[in-house]
Design an enzyme around this catalytic site. Structure first.
Site, PDB file in Angstrom:
ATOM      1  N   LYS A   1       0.816  -1.221   0.000  1.00 47.81           N
ATOM      2  CA  LYS A   1       0.000   0.000   0.000  1.00 47.81           C
ATOM      3  C   LYS A   1       0.852   1.275   0.000  1.00 47.81           C
ATOM      4  O   LYS A   1       0.486   2.263  -0.629  1.00 47.81           O
ATOM      5  CB  LYS A   1      -0.968  -0.010   1.177  1.00 47.81           C
ATOM      6  CG  LYS A   1      -2.046  -1.085   1.018  1.00 47.81           C
ATOM      7  CD  LYS A   1      -3.103  -0.985   2.111  1.00 47.81           C
ATOM      8  CE  LYS A   1      -3.718  -2.321   2.398  1.00 47.81           C
ATOM      9  NZ  LYS A   1      -5.052  -2.536   1.889  1.00 47.81           N
TER      10      LYS A   1
ATOM     11  N   GLU B   1      -3.269   7.433   7.225  1.00 48.33           N
ATOM     12  CA  GLU B   1      -3.916   8.374   6.316  1.00 48.33           C
ATOM     13  C   GLU B   1      -5.188   8.901   6.963  1.00 48.33           C
ATOM     14  O   GLU B   1      -5.652   8.382   7.972  1.00 48.33           O
ATOM     15  CB  GLU B   1      -4.211   7.718   4.955  1.00 48.33           C
ATOM     16  CG  GLU B   1      -5.228   6.601   5.019  1.00 48.33           C
ATOM     17  CD  GLU B   1      -5.350   5.823   3.708  1.00 48.33           C
ATOM     18  OE1 GLU B   1      -4.472   5.933   2.835  1.00 48.33           O
ATOM     19  OE2 GLU B   1      -6.339   5.090   3.578  1.00 48.33           O
TER      20      GLU B   1
ATOM     21  N   ASN C   1     -14.842  -3.775   7.401  1.00 50.38           N
ATOM     22  CA  ASN C   1     -14.035  -3.491   6.207  1.00 50.38           C
ATOM     23  C   ASN C   1     -13.996  -4.639   5.211  1.00 50.38           C
ATOM     24  O   ASN C   1     -13.141  -4.680   4.334  1.00 50.38           O
ATOM     25  CB  ASN C   1     -12.610  -3.072   6.582  1.00 50.38           C
ATOM     26  CG  ASN C   1     -12.609  -1.840   7.461  1.00 50.38           C
ATOM     27  OD1 ASN C   1     -13.341  -0.893   7.192  1.00 50.38           O
ATOM     28  ND2 ASN C   1     -11.835  -1.853   8.513  1.00 50.38           N
TER      29      ASN C   1
ATOM     30  N   GLU D   1      -8.956   0.529  -6.341  1.00 50.57           N
ATOM     31  CA  GLU D   1      -9.985   0.841  -5.336  1.00 50.57           C
ATOM     32  C   GLU D   1      -9.897   2.299  -4.876  1.00 50.57           C
ATOM     33  O   GLU D   1      -8.810   2.812  -4.644  1.00 50.57           O
ATOM     34  CB  GLU D   1      -9.823  -0.071  -4.106  1.00 50.57           C
ATOM     35  CG  GLU D   1     -10.038  -1.541  -4.402  1.00 50.57           C
ATOM     36  CD  GLU D   1     -10.119  -2.400  -3.148  1.00 50.57           C
ATOM     37  OE1 GLU D   1     -10.829  -3.414  -3.183  1.00 50.57           O
ATOM     38  OE2 GLU D   1      -9.466  -2.064  -2.134  1.00 50.57           O
TER      39      GLU D   1
ATOM     40  N   GLU E   1      -6.008   1.527  -2.944  1.00 42.83           N
ATOM     41  CA  GLU E   1      -5.012   0.510  -3.266  1.00 42.83           C
ATOM     42  C   GLU E   1      -5.386  -0.123  -4.593  1.00 42.83           C
ATOM     43  O   GLU E   1      -6.491   0.069  -5.095  1.00 42.83           O
ATOM     44  CB  GLU E   1      -4.981  -0.578  -2.188  1.00 42.83           C
ATOM     45  CG  GLU E   1      -6.277  -1.372  -2.091  1.00 42.83           C
ATOM     46  CD  GLU E   1      -6.135  -2.697  -1.340  1.00 42.83           C
ATOM     47  OE1 GLU E   1      -5.003  -3.176  -1.174  1.00 42.83           O
ATOM     48  OE2 GLU E   1      -7.164  -3.264  -0.958  1.00 42.83           O
TER      49      GLU E   1
ATOM     50  N   ASN F   1      -5.630  -3.874  -6.434  1.00 45.18           N
ATOM     51  CA  ASN F   1      -5.573  -5.323  -6.263  1.00 45.18           C
ATOM     52  C   ASN F   1      -5.185  -5.944  -7.592  1.00 45.18           C
ATOM     53  O   ASN F   1      -5.891  -5.792  -8.595  1.00 45.18           O
ATOM     54  CB  ASN F   1      -6.922  -5.865  -5.787  1.00 45.18           C
ATOM     55  CG  ASN F   1      -7.246  -5.390  -4.384  1.00 45.18           C
ATOM     56  OD1 ASN F   1      -6.349  -5.189  -3.566  1.00 45.18           O
ATOM     57  ND2 ASN F   1      -8.516  -5.192  -4.101  1.00 45.18           N
TER      58      ASN F   1
ATOM     59  N   PHE G   1     -22.961 -12.480  13.906  1.00 43.13           N
ATOM     60  CA  PHE G   1     -22.233 -12.892  12.698  1.00 43.13           C
ATOM     61  C   PHE G   1     -21.061 -13.815  13.012  1.00 43.13           C
ATOM     62  O   PHE G   1     -20.047 -13.807  12.315  1.00 43.13           O
ATOM     63  CB  PHE G   1     -21.734 -11.676  11.910  1.00 43.13           C
ATOM     64  CG  PHE G   1     -22.848 -10.811  11.399  1.00 43.13           C
ATOM     65  CD1 PHE G   1     -23.459 -11.114  10.187  1.00 43.13           C
ATOM     66  CD2 PHE G   1     -23.310  -9.731  12.125  1.00 43.13           C
ATOM     67  CE1 PHE G   1     -24.501 -10.327   9.711  1.00 43.13           C
ATOM     68  CE2 PHE G   1     -24.356  -8.947  11.660  1.00 43.13           C
ATOM     69  CZ  PHE G   1     -24.948  -9.248  10.443  1.00 43.13           C
TER      70      PHE G   1
HETATM   71  P1  ADP Z   1     -11.973  -8.511  -2.966  1.00 40.70           P
HETATM   72  O1  ADP Z   1     -10.980  -7.461  -2.565  1.00 40.70           O
HETATM   73  O2  ADP Z   1     -11.519  -9.433  -4.038  1.00 40.70           O
HETATM   74  O3  ADP Z   1     -13.297  -7.942  -3.241  1.00 40.70           O
HETATM   75  P2  ADP Z   1     -11.939  -9.239  -0.223  1.00 40.70           P
HETATM   76  O4  ADP Z   1     -11.457  -7.857   0.071  1.00 40.70           O
HETATM   77  O5  ADP Z   1     -13.080  -9.768   0.555  1.00 40.70           O
HETATM   78  O6  ADP Z   1     -12.228  -9.448  -1.752  1.00 40.70           O
HETATM   79  O7  ADP Z   1     -10.772 -10.228  -0.013  1.00 40.70           O
HETATM   80  C1  ADP Z   1      -9.536  -9.927  -0.500  1.00 40.70           C
HETATM   81  C2  ADP Z   1      -8.731 -11.184  -0.614  1.00 40.70           C
HETATM   82  O8  ADP Z   1      -8.359 -11.628   0.657  1.00 40.70           O
HETATM   83  C3  ADP Z   1      -9.471 -12.284  -1.306  1.00 40.70           C
HETATM   84  O9  ADP Z   1      -8.565 -12.858  -2.184  1.00 40.70           O
HETATM   85  C4  ADP Z   1      -9.841 -13.253  -0.203  1.00 40.70           C
HETATM   86  O10 ADP Z   1      -9.738 -14.594  -0.612  1.00 40.70           O
HETATM   87  C5  ADP Z   1      -8.811 -12.953   0.851  1.00 40.70           C
HETATM   88  N1  ADP Z   1      -9.364 -12.943   2.189  1.00 40.70           N
HETATM   89  C6  ADP Z   1     -10.618 -12.617   2.535  1.00 40.70           C
HETATM   90  N2  ADP Z   1     -10.774 -12.731   3.860  1.00 40.70           N
HETATM   91  C7  ADP Z   1      -9.580 -13.113   4.364  1.00 40.70           C
HETATM   92  C8  ADP Z   1      -9.096 -13.375   5.671  1.00 40.70           C
HETATM   93  N3  ADP Z   1      -9.882 -13.281   6.732  1.00 40.70           N
HETATM   94  N4  ADP Z   1      -7.794 -13.717   5.804  1.00 40.70           N
HETATM   95  C9  ADP Z   1      -7.004 -13.819   4.735  1.00 40.70           C
HETATM   96  N5  ADP Z   1      -7.397 -13.586   3.479  1.00 40.70           N
HETATM   97  C10 ADP Z   1      -8.676 -13.239   3.294  1.00 40.70           C
HETATM   98  P1  ADP Z   2      -7.959  -4.181   2.166  1.00 37.05           P
HETATM   99  O1  ADP Z   2      -6.609  -4.424   1.613  1.00 37.05           O
HETATM  100  O2  ADP Z   2      -8.206  -4.906   3.432  1.00 37.05           O
HETATM  101  O3  ADP Z   2      -9.006  -4.327   1.131  1.00 37.05           O
HETATM  102  P2  ADP Z   2      -8.368  -1.301   1.901  1.00 37.05           P
HETATM  103  O4  ADP Z   2      -7.303  -0.279   2.073  1.00 37.05           O
HETATM  104  O5  ADP Z   2      -8.812  -1.581   0.522  1.00 37.05           O
HETATM  105  O6  ADP Z   2      -7.909  -2.630   2.622  1.00 37.05           O
HETATM  106  O7  ADP Z   2      -9.602  -0.860   2.790  1.00 37.05           O
HETATM  107  C1  ADP Z   2     -10.697  -1.737   3.048  1.00 37.05           C
HETATM  108  C2  ADP Z   2     -11.903  -0.902   3.438  1.00 37.05           C
HETATM  109  O8  ADP Z   2     -11.625  -0.063   4.562  1.00 37.05           O
HETATM  110  C3  ADP Z   2     -12.365   0.068   2.376  1.00 37.05           C
HETATM  111  O9  ADP Z   2     -13.242  -0.540   1.466  1.00 37.05           O
HETATM  112  C4  ADP Z   2     -13.069   1.140   3.191  1.00 37.05           C
HETATM  113  O10 ADP Z   2     -14.346   0.723   3.564  1.00 37.05           O
HETATM  114  C5  ADP Z   2     -12.241   1.204   4.441  1.00 37.05           C
HETATM  115  N1  ADP Z   2     -11.197   2.246   4.336  1.00 37.05           N
HETATM  116  C6  ADP Z   2      -9.905   2.072   3.982  1.00 37.05           C
HETATM  117  N2  ADP Z   2      -9.230   3.222   4.009  1.00 37.05           N
HETATM  118  C7  ADP Z   2     -10.102   4.176   4.390  1.00 37.05           C
HETATM  119  C8  ADP Z   2     -10.007   5.593   4.647  1.00 37.05           C
HETATM  120  N3  ADP Z   2      -8.867   6.247   4.514  1.00 37.05           N
HETATM  121  N4  ADP Z   2     -11.116   6.232   5.024  1.00 37.05           N
HETATM  122  C9  ADP Z   2     -12.273   5.580   5.210  1.00 37.05           C
HETATM  123  N5  ADP Z   2     -12.421   4.255   5.007  1.00 37.05           N
HETATM  124  C10 ADP Z   2     -11.359   3.560   4.599  1.00 37.05           C
HETATM  125 MG    MG Z   3      -9.130  -3.282  -0.513  1.00 35.22          MG
END
Ligand code: ADP
Ligand code: ADP
Ligand code: MG
Length: 657
Positions: A116, A200, A235, A275, A288, A290, A348
């Site tokens: 990141k 951030e 998240n 994203e 970020e 993916n 949940f």
């Molecule tokens: P995406 O970003 O593809 O919409 P997610 O954010 O839910 O999906 O998951 C991101 C990735 O991390 C996916 O490849 C998923 O298989 C993996 N993942 C989801 N949950 C977990 C977890 N609890 N621990 C490790 N990896 C996870």
């Molecule tokens: P991951 O790698 O787990 O997907 P992300 O950086 O994509 O992590 O963040 C996952 C989620 O967390 C985002 O979809 C959003 O809902 C929340 N999030 C991340 N960064 C921020 C931010 N700076 N402000 C508000 N929400 C955030």
């Molecule tokens: Mg993400």
């Protein structure tokens, strides 16, 4: 084209890749762990190679075993799916070194975007708007405080290597940073083996909107529009859709252009996702990238008509993209619901076990909408504690958003699962909310709308009629079988009670509500004793309800409304009134295991005084550590489990005096 591809993954995504390969005439190999020996993916693939024990670290994450399986089966390419090795640049490089094609981006693009902090530096350089913050590694709590104060609270503390919603924490104050910085760092070191942290600005109540990009090895990159994934819990995404109800064509084009610019800056050459978080005012900031196929890719496929797995395979083979940006357009609306093995009624909590019944809605066109269900399971399969708790991804497509939402609500009615707890009633509740229907989404949606968790919804007027009519129909069908059909009954639904008169024959029933002076017309009845679902048409509206026998009557669920329905004779109804209401068992003195799992630590001893909120014990299930806390001040009377013990759901772990 390739003639054989190995899939280095399991479950739903392995099945998904096999389907496209079959269509393209490519043979498939899957690898599998002990737990997956009898999986649907293994059954469907042309070949299967066992690669080790159930924990992913001993099977799906071992690059050597995947490479060895490719060589043994002479597979020319590897599709990594998502999770596991999909975003490991070293694995992509290793494949290249061994002469195996990695179906994903080049290793340089993965490492540039896999982190990141690094990806934000690239994004800023490519002119992408980033979340205000400190783009760099933070050394210690003192620096974290200085940086947080410069940015201004609230801030988000994030692990550079984080993913899947892990390694993220919001801080609203100095104290939150003092506690949160070391906590996120420890979590990151444990979960990702990398403890670099950055900070951030936390954008309050934003929306999550992401752009799907697609590149080839000839320098072409297009975007396939956006997906909105704002319905999240901790998240992690739960419901996604495409397009986003927020965006207008200008904002869409601006986000798309930034995503393409970033992809081009790293020579991106496969499917990937950029994203963003977006404000309600349509401002947007890069989060970020993916560098893999995304879980929610089906909604993009449904609105573009493209097969993203096919596109990844073609670009990996070296084919140039067969279309340009101007050839692409959005067609209709698609929604995805992630069906998880988790119990919404119990905060949940992960819920694992055998799928005693697994009956998804039929796929295909249903009049106003189309259903797609991506699953890697069959009835009788086990949702195991070793992997992600996703059961399937249910999608609906329709020409308009409202039809897609209504289609989803209807498709969820037709999804019947028994065995593990599942979130279908919760998803149905969201589909029925005015706010969701209006598209007023935010990442705080679930917290806003379900502040006290989920306990089902009160029946609407239609659902109250449905509960009465279905209860009467079931009673009548059962009584007819016994040759004791009668016309006059008293129906008890929850606390309400009313007298009814039944008439009709065959698949039709008329229920006269004698106290209200109106009638319900139930037709097309499809149910017989023993069936868990009841289908019918009430006053012209087709529905499916989940039904189960209960003492004196039935438990009936329609969408998120669930009630016990008793259909009694006048005499039994009178007696029923006189029965004292049964008090629920007192479990306040017990700490019960909320799910099957393994005891990691037992943090209390007999005779110990504990305070409300204190940790009693830690359980591990579904890759997660679950901390069980005391719900009130108490003194420990007995301790019934030790670290290392496997425990069942509802097992008593600790008893208080
Ligand atoms: P995406 O970003 O593809 O919409 P997610 O954010 O839910 O999906 O998951 C991101 C990735 O991390 C996916 O490849 C998923 O298989 C993996 N993942 C989801 N949950 C977990 C977890 N609890 N621990 C490790 N990896 C996870
Ligand atoms: P991951 O790698 O787990 O997907 P992300 O950086 O994509 O992590 O963040 C996952 C989620 O967390 C985002 O979809 C959003 O809902 C929340 N999030 C991340 N960064 C921020 C931010 N700076 N402000 C508000 N929400 C955030
Ligand atoms: Mg993400």
């Amino acid at each position: 084209m390739f003639n054989k591809i190995l899939i280095a993954n399991r479950g739903e995504i392995a099945v998904r890749v096999i389907k496209t390969c079959r269509r393209l005439g490519i043979a498939t190999v899957v690898v599998y762990s002990d737990a997956d020996a009898d999986s649907l993916a293994v059954e469907m693939a042309d070949e299967a190679v066992h690669i080790g024990a159930s924990p992913a670290a001993q099977s799906y994450l071992v690059a050597d075993k995947i490479i060895e399986a490719c060589k043994r089966t002479v597979a020319q390419a590897v599709h990594p799916g998502f999770g596991f090795l999909s975003e490991k640049a070293e694995f992509a490089q290793r494949c290249a070194d061994e002469g195996i094609v990695f179906i994903g981006p080049n290793p340089g693009a993965i490492s540039a975007m896999g982190d990141k902090i690094e990806s934000k530096k690239f994004a800023a350089a490519a002119g992408v708007s980033c979340v205000p913050g400190h783009i760099g590694e933070i050394a210690d709590t003192a620096e974290a405080l200085t940086v947080s104060e410069t940015i201004g609270y609230p801030v988000m503390i994030k692990a550079s290597a984080g993913g899947g919603g892990k390694g993220i924490r919001v801080a609203w104050s100095r104290q939150d940073v003092e506690e949160g910085f070391p906590a996120v760092r420890a979590e990151a070191a444990g979960a990702f083996g990398d403890d670099r942290i950055f900070i951030e600005k936390f954008i309050e109540s934003p929306r999550h909107i992401e752009i799907q990009v697609l590149g080839d090895k000839h320098g072409n990159v297009v975007h396939l529009f956006e997906r909105e994934c704002s319905i999240q819990r901790r998240n992690q995404k739960v419901i996604e859709e495409a397009p986003s109800p927020l965006l207008d064509p200008q904002t869409r084009a601006a986000m798309g252009a930034q995503a393409v610019a970033l992809a081009k800056a790293v020579n991106y050459d496969s499917a990937g996702t950029v994203e963003f978080v977006a404000g309600q005012d349509k401002s947007f900031y890069f989060l970020e990238m993916n560098t893999r196929l995304q879980v929610e890719h089906p909604v993009t496929e449904l609105i573009t008509g493209l097969d993203l797995v096919e596109q990844m395979i073609r670009s990996a083979y070296g084919e140039p993209l067969a279309f340009g940006q101007d050839d692409l357009a959005i067609n209709g609306w698609a929604i995805e619901s992630r069906i998880y093995a988790e119990d919404p009624y119990r905060k949940f909590l992960p819920s694992i076990g055998r799928l005693v019944r697994y009956a998804p809605p039929a796929e295909g066109e249903k009049g106003a909408y189309t259903v797609r269900n991506d699953a890697g399971v069959r009835e009788g399969d086990e949702i195991s504690m070793f992997y992600d708790p996703m059961i399937s991804k249910l999608c609906t497509w329709a020409p308009t958003r409202i039809e897609a939402v209504q289609g989803m609500a209807r498709a969820l009615e037709d999804f019947h699962i028994e065995g593990p707890g599942h979130n279908v009633p919760f998803l149905a509740a969201v589909m029925d909310q005015d706010r969701f229907v209006a598209g007023a989404l935010a990442t705080s949606y679930i917290k806003d709308e379900f502040p006290d968790g989920f306990s089902g919804t009160e029946p609407t007027a239609f659902q109250a009629d449905l509960l009465t009519a279905v209860g009467c129909a079931m009673q009548r069908i059962q009584a007819q079988r016994l040759g004791r059909a009668r016309a006059d009954w008293t129906v008890v639904v929850g606390h309400g009670k009313q007298r009814v008169h039944l008439s009709g024959e065959g698949q039709s029933l008329t229920v006269d509500l004698l106290d209200e002076g109106r009638s319900l017309s139930l037709t097309d009845i499809a149910w017989r004793p023993g069936l868990p679902t009841f289908r019918g048409v009430l006053g012209g509206t087709a529905f499916t309800a989940e039904v189960a026998p209960a003492p004196e009557g039935f438990v009936i669920r329609h969408r998120a409304a669930k009630a016990r329905v008793l259909v009694l004779t006048a005499r039994s109804a009178e007696l029923h009134d006189k029965l004292p209401a049964k008090a629920p068992a007192d479990t306040s003195k017990l700490v019960l295991s909320p799910m099957p799992g393994l005891v990691v630590s037992m943090d209390v001893a007999v005779g110990q005084q504990v305070r409300e909120g204190e940790v009693v014990c830690v359980l591990e299930a579904m890759k997660m550590q679950n901390i069980l806390r005391a719900e009130r001040d108490a003194v420990v009377k007995t301790v019934n489990a030790r670290p290392g013990d496997p425990v069942a759901a509802d097992q008593v772990l600790v008893e208080f005096q």
